[in-house]
Design a protein around this motif. Structure first.
Motif, PDB file in Angstrom:
ATOM      1  N   GLN A  36      26.356  41.082  34.082  1.00 30.48           N
ATOM      2  CA  GLN A  36      26.183  39.641  34.014  1.00 30.48           C
ATOM      3  C   GLN A  36      24.904  39.301  33.259  1.00 30.48           C
ATOM      4  O   GLN A  36      23.866  39.922  33.474  1.00 30.48           O
ATOM      5  N   SER A  37      24.989  38.308  32.374  1.00 27.41           N
ATOM      6  CA  SER A  37      23.770  37.785  31.781  1.00 27.41           C
ATOM      7  C   SER A  37      23.073  36.922  32.820  1.00 27.41           C
ATOM      8  O   SER A  37      23.665  36.519  33.810  1.00 27.41           O
ATOM      9  N   THR A  38      21.801  36.639  32.613  1.00 25.69           N
ATOM     10  CA  THR A  38      21.015  35.925  33.613  1.00 25.69           C
ATOM     11  C   THR A  38      20.358  34.693  33.016  1.00 25.69           C
ATOM     12  O   THR A  38      20.286  34.531  31.797  1.00 25.69           O
ATOM     13  N   TRP A  39      19.893  33.822  33.885  1.00 29.58           N
ATOM     14  CA  TRP A  39      19.070  32.688  33.494  1.00 29.58           C
ATOM     15  C   TRP A  39      17.898  32.604  34.455  1.00 29.58           C
ATOM     16  O   TRP A  39      17.941  33.150  35.558  1.00 29.58           O
ATOM     17  N   LEU A  52      18.674  34.664  37.854  1.00 27.34           N
ATOM     18  CA  LEU A  52      19.962  34.623  38.537  1.00 27.34           C
ATOM     19  C   LEU A  52      21.081  34.910  37.553  1.00 27.34           C
ATOM     20  O   LEU A  52      20.959  34.596  36.361  1.00 27.34           O
ATOM     21  N   PRO A  53      22.195  35.482  38.034  1.00 34.67           N
ATOM     22  CA  PRO A  53      23.352  35.663  37.146  1.00 34.67           C
ATOM     23  C   PRO A  53      23.903  34.317  36.705  1.00 34.67           C
ATOM     24  O   PRO A  53      23.799  33.323  37.424  1.00 34.67           O
ATOM     25  N   ARG A  54      24.516  34.283  35.536  1.00 37.82           N
ATOM     26  CA  ARG A  54      24.995  33.026  34.966  1.00 37.82           C
ATOM     27  C   ARG A  54      26.037  32.336  35.835  1.00 37.82           C
ATOM     28  O   ARG A  54      26.204  31.122  35.759  1.00 37.82           O
ATOM     29  N   TRP A  55      26.737  33.098  36.659  1.00 35.22           N
ATOM     30  CA  TRP A  55      27.789  32.472  37.460  1.00 35.22           C
ATOM     31  C   TRP A  55      27.224  31.683  38.641  1.00 35.22           C
ATOM     32  O   TRP A  55      27.967  30.977  39.318  1.00 35.22           O
ATOM     33  N   LEU A  56      25.939  31.791  38.877  1.00 32.59           N
ATOM     34  CA  LEU A  56      25.291  30.969  39.891  1.00 32.59           C
ATOM     35  C   LEU A  56      24.674  29.738  39.230  1.00 32.59           C
ATOM     36  O   LEU A  56      23.906  29.867  38.274  1.00 32.59           O
ATOM     37  N   LYS A  73      24.805  28.063  43.848  1.00 31.96           N
ATOM     38  CA  LYS A  73      26.128  28.451  44.311  1.00 31.96           C
ATOM     39  C   LYS A  73      26.991  28.825  43.119  1.00 31.96           C
ATOM     40  O   LYS A  73      26.782  28.342  42.008  1.00 31.96           O
ATOM     41  N   GLY A  74      27.969  29.687  43.374  1.00 28.59           N
ATOM     42  CA  GLY A  74      28.874  30.056  42.297  1.00 28.59           C
ATOM     43  C   GLY A  74      29.931  31.037  42.742  1.00 28.59           C
ATOM     44  O   GLY A  74      29.884  31.585  43.848  1.00 28.59           O
ATOM     45  N   ARG A  75      30.908  31.279  41.854  1.00 27.94           N
ATOM     46  CA  ARG A  75      31.998  32.215  42.110  1.00 27.94           C
ATOM     47  C   ARG A  75      32.029  33.274  41.025  1.00 27.94           C
ATOM     48  O   ARG A  75      31.709  33.003  39.869  1.00 27.94           O
ATOM     49  N   THR A  76      32.452  34.464  41.415  1.00 29.92           N
ATOM     50  CA  THR A  76      32.606  35.546  40.447  1.00 29.92           C
ATOM     51  C   THR A  76      33.668  36.505  40.944  1.00 29.92           C
ATOM     52  O   THR A  76      34.012  36.510  42.129  1.00 29.92           O
TER      53      THR A  76
END
Length: 558
Positions: A36-39, A52-56, A73-76
């Motif tokens: 996962q890429s991060t931000w 954090l991973p991009r999906w969050l 929050k997020g889903r993966t």
């Protein structure tokens, strides 16, 4: 100074003793997750940064939750382990003071010396909103923090978790705490916490969600990425905040600027705020056309409520109303919580916030019923509840009136080009229910029973039916108001206004028994008594059988 501000100014102490908390749902098998890429999330005010991973995605914390500094929050998808498939994860950055402080209003008087005799301060009369804030942020341990947010809290240490201890600052390794899964050891933990703390405070990250161990590598990277901003890093982050343009310069046309600033101070990545005369709209919606339309509708409907039901004497109408619009139903549930699944929006009077979702977003396949819901009608309905909160000095009318007229205004048609209300048409959603009952020859509820329902009764006894017939009765009364001459029954046409006047008289009678400086919302302690007194007064001179008979004829013609 709030306790958050105090902590922010004392970051040197926090740098020495801090904590990271990670709450993880079960599964001990190391997963093979997709890279996962991060931000990077940077909080200059609180002095921390993490990746954090991009999906969050950043999701605002609820108003008044001062111990949650940031929420994501997020889903993966998880492709291996016990939790294959899609998982949904929540991440909190938290800070818990272990002693009473400014948030609770406890402790010594400001500026007092430790050994100096003190005169006890007069007790502060807090509003329900402030009481909720004090209670929610009153936990002094990790267990209390979790319990007040309705999470399990029976933590036990797990000294074998780390192969190589991870530290946050100054050689302080994280202690690992867990709540084991009731499904067995192989399912890992229901909750996992990585903790560093001192006698004063706790700082950390909280993670939870079904199958969290399925993304364990990503989550541990989040924990390991946490760093405290000091020196040049802290100054650069603070400078970015200071350099941001002030949305309310001297001479701003908007009132209640202090409240508007407070709302903007809580904005998170991806969310923006937009102002109108009476509202501040907070949203992660990107459509400027939709945002403009909603602000226009809010102002037009506010004027309509004001004209139809003028405020009670002494009502403070200067407060700006907060409206939050989430970009789709999934985002709505992430913010509002899963217990709001099945709703189209809500007015939270304690939090003083109206929450809705983007009406233009595609309806989730799992919730086909949303296709029958008109989110614009929900906006008009819920905004009326918000209006009554302020215009009625915090006491809501009984449900037949509050929900019935909410649904009446849900049928409003707005001319946005001329910023005016064109008409109020039948509420299609509720009309369909009445017509189905007519087709099935169902007997309508007894009118007096409907008018005397308390809120718990209204929502527990077939609420869909109650909403429909409350709308039908209020719509019937509005049609009586439109009549002229001999066909107009004044006692019915004037019933809504007489009820509201009786409600306000009963409210002020009860308010006289409260302390002079009691907040307006304390009157809710007498809510059901006041509503009963009001309907007793209104129904006493009426021929209820005649009214019910004419209303039922109206129903059959629908």
């Amino acid at each position: 100074m709030t306790e958050i501000e105090g902590w922010s100014r004392g970051r040197s102490l926090l740098a020495a003793v801090s904590m990271v908390v990670a709450l993880c749902m079960a599964g001990l098998t190391p997963p093979r997750c997709v890279a996962q890429s991060t931000w990077t999330h940077t909080d200059a005010q609180q002095g921390f940064e993490l990746k954090l991973p991009r999906w969050l995605e950043a999701v605002p914390a609820k108003p008044g939750d001062l111990q949650i500094l940031a929420q994501f929050k997020g889903r993966t998808e998880v492709r291996s382990g016990l939790h294959k498939g899609e998982v949904e994860i929540t991440v909190w950055v938290v800070k818990i003071l272990k002693q009473a402080g400014p948030t609770t209003g406890d402790g010594d008087a400001p500026g007092a010396k430790p050994d100096e005799p003190q005169t006890p301060a007069a007790p502060e009369l807090r509003s329900l909103t402030d009481q909720r804030t004090v209670w929610l942020n009153g936990g002094r341990t990790l267990a209390e923090f979790l319990e007040r947010r309705e999470l399990q809290s029976s933590l036990a240490p797990n000294p074998r978790f780390w192969r190589r201890p991870v530290e946050l600052a100054e050689d302080r390794p994280f202690e690992v705490l867990e709540i084991g899964s009731t499904r067995g050891v192989k399912y890992g933990a229901l909750l996992r916490a990585f903790v560093v703390e001192d006698d004063q405070q706790i700082f950390g990250i909280v993670m939870f969600g079904g199958g969290l161990d399925g993304v364990q590598r990503d989550m541990l990277k989040v924990v390991q990425s946490m760093r405290l901003l000091t020196g040049d890093d802290a100054e650069r982050a603070a400078r970015r905040d200071r350099d941001a343009e002030d949305p309310y310069p001297d001479g701003s046309p908007y009132r209640d600027v202090e409240r508007r600033r407070e709302v903007r101070d809580e904005l998170v990545a991806g969310w923006q705020a937009f102002d109108s005369d009476n509202f501040i709209l907070v949203t992660n919606v990107r459509s400027s056309k939709l945002i403009d339309a909603m602000l226009t509708d809010l102002e037009v409907m506010h004027a309509a409520y004001l004209e139809r039901f003028p405020p009670a004497e002494g009502a403070d109408m200067s407060a700006v109303s907060t409206v939050r619009v989430c970009d789709g139903y999934d985002d709505y549930l992430r913010y509002a919580g899963q217990d709001m699944d099945g709703t189209g929006g809500y007015w939270a009077f304690v939090e003083e916030e109206l929450v809705l979702f983007n009406p233009e977003k595609r309806v989730p396949k799992a919730r086909p019923w949303l296709k029958d819901l008109d989110p614009v009608a929900v906006l008009y309905h819920e905004a009326m509840h918000q209006y009554f909160h302020y215009s009625n000095r915090a006491l809501a009318p009984a449900c037949w009136f509050n929900e019935g007229y909410g649904e009446v205004f849900g049928g409003a048609k707005v001319d946005r080009a001329h910023r005016r209300l064109k008409d109020i048409e039948p509420n299609d959603f509720r009309l369909g229910f009445i017509r189905l009952d007519n087709k099935n020859k169902a007997t309508p509820p007894r009118l007096e029973t409907l008018l005397r329902m308390t809120q718990p009764e209204f929502y527990s006894r077939d609420p869909m039916r109650n909403y429909a017939y409350a709308w039908a009765f209020c719509y019937f009364l509005e049609k009586q108001r439109e009549r002229t001459g001999r066909s107009r029954r004044d006692e019915w046409a004037d019933l809504p206004d007489h009820y509201l006047q009786a409600l306000r008289r009963a409210t002020e009678k009860r308010r006289a028994d409260l302390p002079d400086d009691a907040p307006d919302d304390w009157i809710n302690a007498f809510q059901f008594d006041i509503q009963r007194e009001a309907i007793d007064e209104v129904l006493a001179p009426l021929d209820l059988a005649d009214l019910e008979s004419e209303w039922q004829k109206f129903l059959r013609r629908m």
